[in-house]
Design an enzyme around this catalytic site. Structure first.
Site, PDB file in Angstrom:
ATOM      1  N   GLU A 413       0.601   0.358  -7.116  1.00 50.51           N
ATOM      2  CA  GLU A 413       0.816   0.013  -8.535  1.00 50.51           C
ATOM      3  C   GLU A 413      -0.183  -1.040  -9.018  1.00 50.51           C
ATOM      4  OE1 GLU A 413       4.787  -0.309  -9.987  1.00 50.51           O
ATOM      5  OE2 GLU A 413       5.499   1.282  -8.692  1.00 50.51           O
TER       6      GLU A 413
HETATM    7  C1  LIG Z   1       2.587   4.649   0.176  1.00 46.86           C
HETATM    8  C2  LIG Z   1       1.937   4.839  -1.154  1.00 46.86           C
HETATM    9  C3  LIG Z   1       2.686   5.282  -2.236  1.00 46.86           C
HETATM   10  C4  LIG Z   1       2.068   5.513  -3.470  1.00 46.86           C
HETATM   11  N1  LIG Z   1       2.802   6.016  -4.527  1.00 46.86           N
HETATM   12  C5  LIG Z   1       2.167   6.370  -5.672  1.00 46.86           C
HETATM   13  C6  LIG Z   1       2.881   7.046  -6.721  1.00 46.86           C
HETATM   14  O1  LIG Z   1       4.086   7.270  -6.647  1.00 46.86           O
HETATM   15  N2  LIG Z   1       2.184   7.445  -7.825  1.00 46.86           N
HETATM   16  C7  LIG Z   1       0.841   7.214  -7.963  1.00 46.86           C
HETATM   17  O2  LIG Z   1       0.265   7.602  -8.976  1.00 46.86           O
HETATM   18  N3  LIG Z   1       0.137   6.546  -6.991  1.00 46.86           N
HETATM   19  C8  LIG Z   1       0.776   6.137  -5.858  1.00 46.86           C
HETATM   20  N4  LIG Z   1       0.073   5.493  -4.858  1.00 46.86           N
HETATM   21  C9  LIG Z   1      -1.339   5.208  -5.045  1.00 46.86           C
HETATM   22  C10 LIG Z   1      -1.648   3.724  -5.242  1.00 46.86           C
HETATM   23  O3  LIG Z   1      -1.251   3.326  -6.518  1.00 46.86           O
HETATM   24  C11 LIG Z   1      -3.160   3.556  -4.967  1.00 46.86           C
HETATM   25  O4  LIG Z   1      -3.315   3.636  -3.570  1.00 46.86           O
HETATM   26  C12 LIG Z   1      -3.703   2.254  -5.505  1.00 46.86           C
HETATM   27  O5  LIG Z   1      -3.745   2.293  -6.909  1.00 46.86           O
HETATM   28  C13 LIG Z   1      -5.124   1.961  -4.981  1.00 46.86           C
HETATM   29  O6  LIG Z   1      -5.945   3.056  -5.120  1.00 46.86           O
HETATM   30  P1  LIG Z   1      -6.786   3.584  -3.854  1.00 46.86           P
HETATM   31  O7  LIG Z   1      -5.843   3.730  -2.722  1.00 46.86           O
HETATM   32  O8  LIG Z   1      -7.559   4.778  -4.265  1.00 46.86           O
HETATM   33  O9  LIG Z   1      -7.760   2.401  -3.497  1.00 46.86           O
HETATM   34  P2  LIG Z   1      -9.204   2.109  -4.114  1.00 46.86           P
HETATM   35  O10 LIG Z   1      -9.179   2.257  -5.587  1.00 46.86           O
HETATM   36  O11 LIG Z   1     -10.226   2.856  -3.349  1.00 46.86           O
HETATM   37  O12 LIG Z   1      -9.350   0.558  -3.804  1.00 46.86           O
HETATM   38  C14 LIG Z   1      -9.453   0.076  -2.454  1.00 46.86           C
HETATM   39  C15 LIG Z   1      -9.556  -1.425  -2.488  1.00 46.86           C
HETATM   40  O13 LIG Z   1     -10.763  -1.804  -3.138  1.00 46.86           O
HETATM   41  C16 LIG Z   1     -10.587  -3.010  -3.832  1.00 46.86           C
HETATM   42  N5  LIG Z   1     -10.933  -2.801  -5.245  1.00 46.86           N
HETATM   43  C17 LIG Z   1     -10.877  -1.671  -5.976  1.00 46.86           C
HETATM   44  N6  LIG Z   1     -11.276  -1.881  -7.231  1.00 46.86           N
HETATM   45  C18 LIG Z   1     -11.606  -3.179  -7.312  1.00 46.86           C
HETATM   46  C19 LIG Z   1     -12.075  -4.036  -8.355  1.00 46.86           C
HETATM   47  N7  LIG Z   1     -12.256  -3.592  -9.598  1.00 46.86           N
HETATM   48  N8  LIG Z   1     -12.298  -5.326  -8.066  1.00 46.86           N
HETATM   49  C20 LIG Z   1     -12.080  -5.826  -6.831  1.00 46.86           C
HETATM   50  N9  LIG Z   1     -11.635  -5.086  -5.809  1.00 46.86           N
HETATM   51  C21 LIG Z   1     -11.391  -3.776  -6.054  1.00 46.86           C
HETATM   52  C22 LIG Z   1      -9.131  -3.423  -3.646  1.00 46.86           C
HETATM   53  O14 LIG Z   1      -9.033  -4.353  -2.577  1.00 46.86           O
HETATM   54  C23 LIG Z   1      -8.452  -2.133  -3.247  1.00 46.86           C
HETATM   55  O15 LIG Z   1      -7.307  -2.344  -2.444  1.00 46.86           O
HETATM   56  C24 LIG Z   1       0.686   5.246  -3.620  1.00 46.86           C
HETATM   57  C25 LIG Z   1      -0.064   4.766  -2.532  1.00 46.86           C
HETATM   58  C26 LIG Z   1       0.542   4.579  -1.313  1.00 46.86           C
HETATM   59  C27 LIG Z   1      -0.310   4.105  -0.161  1.00 46.86           C
END
Ligand SMILES: Cc1cc2nc3c(=O)[nH]c(=O)nc-3n(C[C@H](O)[C@H](O)[C@H](O)COP(=O)(O)OP(=O)(O)OC[C@H]3O[C@@H](n4cnc5c(N)ncnc54)[C@H](O)[C@@H]3O)c2cc1C
Length: 594
Positions: A413
């Site tokens: 989130e």
């Molecule tokens: C168990 C689980 C349940 C989930 N449930 C849902 C759900 O119900 N519905 C839904 O839509 N999504 C869901 N998600 C998705 C979740 O919201 C995303 O994993 C989250 O938004 C991060 O996106 P990403 O994993 O692609 O990481 P990325 O966007 O690749 O980011 C990886 C890391 O990079 C860094 N980063 C990224 N952008 C920036 C920035 N601008 N500045 C500084 N650092 C940055 C942060 O440290 C981040 O943690 C779920 C994820 C998990 C693991």
């Protein structure tokens, strides 16, 4: 314009469209960034109206009884499944439609009352609290907020009782933190009766068990070659809905079903569009505000469990012929957990009350709550883990599960880094615009009415920098804390102004500066919530003639530690090793093989 500038312009345009729809009452957090203490939003400490408190107490009693008898968090983790009987039971207690209006089968609870329920579930089982959040806080939230009467009538009654389950599907391979980069396409049919959806979603909680999913997809903007995001209600029985992976094996919250699915030429009737077409990002971000608020509640519950476990162990485990609770380094950890748990509850309650009381824009407060509570909970779990020593490492102790479960909180989130940057940038926007007004006038003094506008902006900025805001506590014992807080808000405002004047537009990319500003703002908000709660409790204790409780000592400690952190963050703005940090990172990033 180069590619980077174009991307920046696009981001600014999106943010403007999403966040700044028109004139709004000044919220608490935005006020902080302007040197104001908007007391009405945070003091006196909010209370649930007595009629609703009776209903809440009854629901809590039923919930506790049900959870005591039927919820086994360790088994849910072991079997990686929340039994249907637990889901049905939660539905019977009313948890799955708590904030839905009574006319649609819900309980009509406020956010404050809802948070008390989520705190109770969060105390016991993170899988279950995340499941409830995915269904109720975000899964059916878009319907509750943006659904028409017809849509609500059609969908909500079964979703409110848990007969049907909901999910919220935003994330895709290319749209994680960059939520605006949704690639799933929704093409309108020739006759306008439906949309055809194509694309994949991943990491979606409840995807495989949901009967209705709120899905974000990209629709064409009529009369242009652009696209924007629209929210749709999709059901898994629609032809072309393909579950790619129902339960992705994972580290924690194993009881939740986190899935991947594809939509291949799925025809979704136009009646299933939620909110205005093209306004899906606004829908998504507003929905996430609610998710972040209940995140705060769940983390509060888990932190209280940490405290209980820490006390139990420190009072029984003996080493060096003493119980662990005799050692100062153990006491320090326990005191900090108590202080943080107190603050997390206060911050959750006040944030939820902002929603209940109709503040229009609470994105900053919900983002602060989410980052603050998830970071503090991680620290709490780490501390209690340490107190348990080797025994925490084994699977018969709940702490290894709690640690695995809690790790998602800082990512889901909205990753905490993204939200931290968001807090600083959105917060600084108000004062930043005033400085821009002054600067533009100095550069182009002939601008029509420019001087008048710049004069007003200058007066605002100056007014905030010379005045220490008044913090209206009622208890004389808290005057010292209130004065300290007022001075820190003043110092914060001076620091924000200085950063804006020093760095101007490049500050948009200076995340190390943003982080200190956001961290200071978060602690200012947390301290305010603690002071407000502490004040209410002291007033009540004085009325009843009772003495100081452990809670009030924890509040006292929290304020002292929080003030120290704020001073540290502000000092770091001018005394830091940022250049060296960035140079090292750049150099190692450029040579990945080393
Ligand atoms: C168990 C689980 C349940 C989930 N449930 C849902 C759900 O119900 N519905 C839904 O839509 N999504 C869901 N998600 C998705 C979740 O919201 C995303 O994993 C989250 O938004 C991060 O996106 P990403 O994993 O692609 O990481 P990325 O966007 O690749 O980011 C990886 C890391 O990079 C860094 N980063 C990224 N952008 C920036 C920035 N601008 N500045 C500084 N650092 C940055 C942060 O440290 C981040 O943690 C779920 C994820 C998990 C693991």
């Amino acid at each position: 314009m180069n590619k980077l500038d174009a991307q920046r312009q696009k981001e600014i345009q999106q943010a403007e469209e999403l966040l700044f729809a028109g004139p709004q009452a000044l919220g608490f957090a935005k006020g902080l960034f302007q040197g104001h203490f908007v007391a009405d939003w945070v003091m006196p400490y909010p209370r649930i109206p007595s009629t609703q408190q009776v209903e809440l107490d009854e629901t809590l009693k039923n919930l506790r009884q049900f959870l005591d008898e039927h919820l086994d968090a360790a088994e849910i983790d072991r079997k990686a499944d929340i039994p249907r009987s637990v889901i049905d039971g939660l539905g019977r207690v009313g948890v799955l439609g708590l904030t839905a209006p009574k006319e649609y089968g819900g309980r009509g609870f406020s956010q404050m009352a809802n948070c008390k329920i989520l705190e109770e579930i969060g105390r016991r089982c993170a899988s279950t609290s995340v499941f409830v959040n995915a269904h109720h806080s975000i899964g059916i939230r878009a319907l509750l907020l943006f659904g028409t009467h017809e849509q609500n009538q059609q969908w909500l009654p079964k979703l409110s009782t848990g007969e049907q389950l909901g999910a919220f599907a935003l994330t895709e391979k290319e749209a994680g933190s960059d939520a605006a980069n949704v690639q799933m396409q929704a093409r309108p049919s020739e006759d306008g009766s439906h949309f055809v959806l194509n694309g994949e979603k991943r990491y979606i909680t409840n995807a495989a068990i949901a009967d209705v999913l709120t899905v974000m997809a990209r629709t064409p903007v009529p009369g242009s070659d652009k696209t924007s995001v629209t929210a749709f209600l999709v059901t898994p029985d629609m032809p072309g809905f393909e579950m790619l992976e129902a339960r992705m094996p994972k580290m924690g919250i194993r009881g939740t079903a986190t899935g991947r699915f594809a939509l291949r030429d799925v025809k979704v009737p136009k009646e299933n569009v939620l909110g205005a077409p093209g306004k899906g990002l606004k829908v998504a971000l507003t929905v996430l505000d609610f998710g972040r608020t209940t995140f705060g509640a769940c983390c509060t519950g888990a932190a209280k469990t940490c405290l209980r476990l820490a006390i139990e162990h420190a009072n029984t485990r003996k080493q060096f012929n003493k119980t662990l609770g005799n050692f100062h380094l153990v006491q320090k950890k326990i005191a900090r957990i108590a202080a943080d748990a107190y603050a997390m509850e206060a911050m959750t309650t006040i944030t939820a009350s902002l929603i209940d009381r109709g503040l229009e824009d609470y994105m900053l407060e919900t983002a602060m709550l989410k980052v603050f509570t998830t970071e503090r909970l991680w620290e709490c779990i780490n501390d209690v883990f340490q107190i348990y020593g080797g025994s925490a490492y084994f699977v018969d102790c709940p702490l290894e599960r709690m640690m695995r479960d809690a790790r998602i909180n800082q990512i889901g989130e909205g990753a905490n880094e993204v939200l931290t940057s968001f807090v600083a940038l959105v917060g600084m926007r108000g004062p930043g615009m005033e400085f821009k007004e002054i600067y533009d006038t100095m550069v182009k003094p002939t601008r029509e009415r420019g001087f008048a506008k710049a004069w007003t902006a200058g007066k605002h900025r100056l007014g905030a920098t010379v005045r220490v805001p008044e913090i209206p506590v009622r208890s004389a014992e808290l005057r010292w804390f209130a004065n300290q807080l007022g001075r820190l808000i003043w110092r914060f405002n001076v620091a924000v102004n200085r950063a804006l004047i020093t760095y101007r537009e490049p500050i948009l990319d200076m995340q190390l500066v943003q982080e200190r500003i956001a961290n200071a703002a978060m602690d200012l908000f947390a301290s305010t919530c603690v002071l407000s709660r502490y004040d209410a409790e002291l007033q009540s204790a004085q009325r009843n003639g009772s003495s100081l409780s452990p809670d009030q000592l924890a509040a006292d400690l929290f304020l002292r530690q929080s003030f120290r952190r704020i001073r540290h963050f502000l000092a770091g703005l001018t005394d830091n090793e940022d250049k060296s940090v960035l140079a090292t990172a750049k150099s190692v990033l450029a040579k990945p093989e080393s």
